[in-house]
Design a protein around this motif. Structure first.
Motif, mmCIF file in Angstrom:
data_model
loop_
_atom_site.group_PDB
_atom_site.id
_atom_site.type_symbol
_atom_site.label_atom_id
_atom_site.label_comp_id
_atom_site.label_asym_id
_atom_site.label_seq_id
_atom_site.Cartn_x
_atom_site.Cartn_y
_atom_site.Cartn_z
ATOM 1 N N VAL A 35 38.236 45.704 33.581
ATOM 2 C CA VAL A 35 38.639 44.246 34.200
ATOM 3 C C VAL A 35 39.161 44.953 35.777
ATOM 4 C CG1 VAL A 35 40.634 42.798 34.358
ATOM 5 C CG2 VAL A 35 39.334 43.152 32.296
ATOM 6 N N SER A 36 39.527 46.308 35.713
ATOM 7 C CA SER A 36 39.795 46.826 36.870
ATOM 8 C C SER A 36 38.773 46.687 38.019
ATOM 9 C CB SER A 36 40.436 48.258 36.790
ATOM 10 O OG SER A 36 39.153 49.051 36.292
ATOM 11 N N PHE A 37 37.576 46.709 37.653
ATOM 12 C CA PHE A 37 36.528 46.700 38.521
ATOM 13 C C PHE A 37 36.425 44.858 39.018
ATOM 14 C CE2 PHE A 37 35.214 50.315 36.452
ATOM 15 C CZ PHE A 37 34.844 51.375 37.577
ATOM 16 N N PHE A 38 36.827 44.422 38.121
ATOM 17 C CA PHE A 38 36.629 42.837 38.462
ATOM 18 C C PHE A 38 37.899 42.380 39.527
ATOM 19 C CE2 PHE A 38 34.947 42.036 34.064
ATOM 20 C CZ PHE A 38 33.985 42.797 34.383
ATOM 21 N N VAL A 39 38.863 43.334 39.731
ATOM 22 C CA VAL A 39 39.879 43.034 40.686
ATOM 23 C C VAL A 39 39.546 43.819 42.014
ATOM 24 C CG1 VAL A 39 42.181 43.474 41.077
ATOM 25 C CG2 VAL A 39 41.444 42.765 38.757
ATOM 26 N N LEU A 40 38.848 44.859 41.909
ATOM 27 C CA LEU A 40 38.521 46.016 43.038
ATOM 28 C C LEU A 40 37.492 45.298 43.707
ATOM 29 C CD1 LEU A 40 38.221 48.458 44.424
ATOM 30 C CD2 LEU A 40 36.336 49.239 42.532
ATOM 31 N N SER A 41 36.506 44.615 43.060
ATOM 32 C CA SER A 41 35.534 43.985 44.235
ATOM 33 C C SER A 41 35.903 43.044 45.140
ATOM 34 C CB SER A 41 34.312 43.530 43.496
ATOM 35 O OG SER A 41 33.785 44.649 42.730
ATOM 36 N N HIS A 209 38.774 54.525 33.705
ATOM 37 C CA HIS A 209 38.384 53.409 34.353
ATOM 38 C C HIS A 209 39.386 52.804 35.334
ATOM 39 C CE1 HIS A 209 35.778 52.376 30.692
ATOM 40 N NE2 HIS A 209 34.927 53.192 31.542
ATOM 41 N N VAL A 210 40.518 52.643 35.221
ATOM 42 C CA VAL A 210 41.361 52.284 35.912
ATOM 43 C C VAL A 210 42.067 53.096 36.958
ATOM 44 C CG1 VAL A 210 43.896 51.459 36.150
ATOM 45 C CG2 VAL A 210 42.726 50.966 34.046
ATOM 46 N N LEU A 211 41.995 54.210 36.959
ATOM 47 C CA LEU A 211 42.135 55.292 37.652
ATOM 48 C C LEU A 211 40.938 55.567 38.825
ATOM 49 C CD1 LEU A 211 43.876 58.067 35.599
ATOM 50 C CD2 LEU A 211 44.888 56.669 37.293
ATOM 51 N N ILE A 212 39.623 55.726 38.447
ATOM 52 C CA ILE A 212 38.557 55.606 39.486
ATOM 53 C C ILE A 212 38.414 54.538 40.186
ATOM 54 C CG2 ILE A 212 36.714 54.677 38.014
ATOM 55 C CD1 ILE A 212 36.739 57.884 40.161
ATOM 56 N N ALA A 213 38.958 53.232 39.584
ATOM 57 C CA ALA A 213 38.916 51.994 40.677
ATOM 58 C C ALA A 213 40.115 52.174 41.624
ATOM 59 C CB ALA A 213 39.343 50.634 39.558
ATOM 60 N N MET A 214 41.150 52.791 41.369
ATOM 61 C CA MET A 214 42.187 52.695 41.820
ATOM 62 C C MET A 214 41.901 53.974 43.410
ATOM 63 S SD MET A 214 44.926 50.890 41.642
ATOM 64 C CE MET A 214 45.943 51.940 42.823
ATOM 65 N N SER A 215 41.033 54.827 43.184
ATOM 66 C CA SER A 215 40.560 55.987 43.961
ATOM 67 C C SER A 215 39.487 55.103 44.852
ATOM 68 C CB SER A 215 40.020 57.034 43.298
ATOM 69 O OG SER A 215 39.075 58.046 44.108
ATOM 70 N N LEU A 216 38.643 54.361 44.151
ATOM 71 C CA LEU A 216 37.840 53.380 45.089
ATOM 72 C C LEU A 216 38.551 52.467 46.217
ATOM 73 C CD1 LEU A 216 35.123 53.027 42.347
ATOM 74 C CD2 LEU A 216 34.652 54.356 44.528
ATOM 75 N N LEU A 217 39.323 51.975 45.482
ATOM 76 C CA LEU A 217 40.447 51.028 46.429
ATOM 77 C C LEU A 217 40.694 51.701 47.735
ATOM 78 C CD1 LEU A 217 41.157 48.304 46.301
ATOM 79 C CD2 LEU A 217 43.293 49.163 45.184
ATOM 80 N N TYR A 218 40.997 53.154 47.695
ATOM 81 C CA TYR A 218 41.426 53.900 49.119
ATOM 82 C C TYR A 218 40.171 54.404 49.582
ATOM 83 C CZ TYR A 218 46.396 53.782 47.908
ATOM 84 O OH TYR A 218 47.391 53.165 47.692
#
Length: 263
Positions: A35-41, A209-218
């Motif tokens: 779900v973290s990717f659905f928030v990231l995009s 999954h959550v942490l790599i999404a956070m990394s991509l957010l930066y």
């Protein structure tokens, strides 16, 4: 012989026990953590909307592909099917390929590549070959994809050497912190599964999954910052934080100012 769409037909099985929380979902927490990717995009699109107004295709393409990464990863961990495994891995490969195609600085192009159009052909050809090779030994695909991060870190280091903006350096440091936590979780789940199962805590891949999404957010705003510096000389990129600078946890994004002044 089981179908390639069958449950548990994949060559990879992560540490989380299968069908414990649900009779339909093989790895429950590994599935819902996507779900973290659905928030990231949508977050990337909303916060960097000023950049999107000037260059819509790159960020819309990357955001759309990141959504697909979340969908295919969710499908893979729900079924542990061979098709799910390949869709999960290939969606990541093609997301990286598109990101390189749009955002890799022309200053670092190989000498034989003269234009962005030629670079598109190079990355496209390389990605098609890599896609075909991924069927040879699927268990190695995830390791190969993670190795690409080292090139991204190297490119970030080269760009930071030319930039004196402390905010950019801070954002890069936080990005690396999230990535280190993410890759540590991934490796722990892969190599230390016996330990986590012994203490009944086999959930580190869901943390990945959550942490790599956070990394991509930066990571994405950082790449956008450098892209504006290279490709949009009429503007000066400025790093901002949402919701505000005073908050202990913030999300970075890029705004555009005129006139451009080199970082």
């Amino acid at each position: 012989m089981p179908s390639i769409f069958s449950y548990q037909s994949a060559e990879v099985d992560w540490c989380e026990s299968n069908f414990v929380r649900s009779a339909v979902i093989a790895e429950y927490y590994n599935t819902i953590s996507n779900v973290s990717f659905f928030v990231l995009s949508p977050a990337l699109l909303y916060l960097n909307r000023q950049y999107c107004q000037k260059k819509a295709v790159p960020l819309y393409s990357i955001s759309g592909l990141l959504l697909l990464v979340g969908v295919f990863s969710m499908y893979f961990h729900m079924t542990l099917s061979y098709v799910g495994q390949l869709l999960d891995e290939l969606s990541i490969l093609w997301t990286l390929a598109v990101a390189y195609s749009f955002w890799y600085p022309q200053a670092y192009f190989p000498k034989c590549i003269k234009t962005r159009r030629h670079f598109f052909w190079l990355t496209g050809t390389t990605t098609v070959i890599s896609t075909l090779m991924s069927f040879i030994k699927p268990t190695l695909n995830a390791y190969a994809l993670n190795c690409i991060a080292f090139h991204l870190l190297y490119m970030t280091w080269r760009e930071l050497k030319k930039c004196n903006d402390k905010r950019v350096h801070r954002m890069a440091a936080v990005m690396v912190m999230w990535w280190v936590l993410a890759i540590t979780s991934w490796i722990s789940d892969r190599w230390l599964c016996w330990l986590w199962q012994a203490i009944n805590f086999p959930y580190f891949h869901s943390f990945w999954h959550v942490l790599i999404a956070m990394s991509l957010l930066y990571c994405c705003p950082l790449v956008i910052y450098f892209d504006v510096s290279y490709e949009m000389p009429a503007f000066k990129p400025k790093l901002e934080y949402w919701p505000s600078d005073s908050w202990p946890v913030v999300v970075p994004y890029v705004t555009l100012e005129e006139p451009h002044k080199q970082c």
